[in-house]
Design a protein around this motif. Structure first.
Motif: not given
Length: 268
Positions: A199-202, A215-216, A228-229, A235-237
């Motif tokens: 999450l910190q990287l995002l 995008l995660a 995350q959102l 997001a790609v899931t």
């Protein structure tokens, strides 16, 4: 307002992976079952994802393990056949990802009418697949040569199972990638498929490129999707939608519905 709204129909979009089984030429391709079986399994997953309410799908040769960085023609041909056979059943915007070959991903997009591709377009990496080099200038010229200039490019800047060879922090990579290449989105990943994106990287990426879609790319699950959102634009899931949350399993429509219900509640 981002392009996600125009192309996919919503902000905070969920792009669901339709993982294709091993294909002709892959070590684990099941020759006795053949392509008809591969297509049937892809069809089942596609319908489970669509009926479960996802915003878009992305077809990838996820089980072409171990991956190549110069993908063979037979792989692209097989993927094109699968998508061609499913075309009349695809009801949501779709993208493609030929792992790990940016030019072949664009070739497949041009042939099938895919709206976006996800790939490693930039950087040099030490990876499980050896030294992994890219040539983004040539790739983008190839995109224009084949008439795929309207295909959205999702740049994976934290490739799975690989590390940037230069000692650069994620902020520098994000900023220079955006400045030099004008990506449509940056994808931030965990270590492998299904591993949670930090999450910190995002947040660090989004902070330095606030006007670019971020995008995660891995590991968004029911338990962490709101978190995350709240940072990522979407997001790609893949793994989260599968039976028991296991990478190698088929898609479970009930998991998809539960996940997308929570996403829709979050969006509203």
């Amino acid at each position: 307002m981002t392009w996600l709204k125009d192309i996919i129909g919503t902000e905070k979009a969920i792009i669901a992976m339709c993982h294709l089984l091993p294909l002709p030429g892959d070590p684990y391709y099941e020759k006795e079952k053949g392509m008809d079986y591969v297509i049937e399994m892809a069809r089942k997953d596609l319908h489970a994802l669509q009926d479960g309410g996802v915003d878009a799908v992305m077809f990838s040769n996820e089980f072409s393990l171990p991956y190549l960085t110069d993908v063979k023609t037979e792989t692209v041909a097989a993927m094109a056949r699968i998508i061609g056979e499913l075309m009349s059943e695809i009801k949501v915007p779709f993208g493609v990802n030929v792992l790990w070959d940016a030019k072949k991903s664009l070739d497949l997009a041009a042939a099938t009418g895919a709206k976006f591709v996800r790939e490693i377009f930039t950087g040099v990496y030490a990876s499980d697949f050896g030294t992994w080099d890219t040539n983004v200038g040539e790739t983008i010229r190839h995109q224009y040569r084949i008439g795929a200039e309207n295909v959205k490019l999702l740049f994976n800047i934290v490739p799975e199972a690989a590390k940037y060879l230069a000692d650069r922090d994620i902020e520098s990579i994000a900023k220079s990638t955006v400045f030099n290449n004008r990506p449509d989105a940056l994808c931030v990943s965990g270590l492998t498929a299904g591993a949670q994106t930090d999450l910190q990287l995002l947040a660090r990426v989004k902070d330095v490129v606030p006007d670019t879609v971020v995008l995660a790319n891995t590991g968004v699950r029911l338990e962490n999707l709101e978190q995350q959102l709240s940072v990522a634009d979407g997001a790609v899931t893949g793994t989260a939608f599968k039976y028991d949350g296991k990478f190698e399993n088929q898609v479970d429509i009930n998991r998809v519905k539960e996940f997308m219900d929570k996403v829709k509640a979050f969006r509203s």
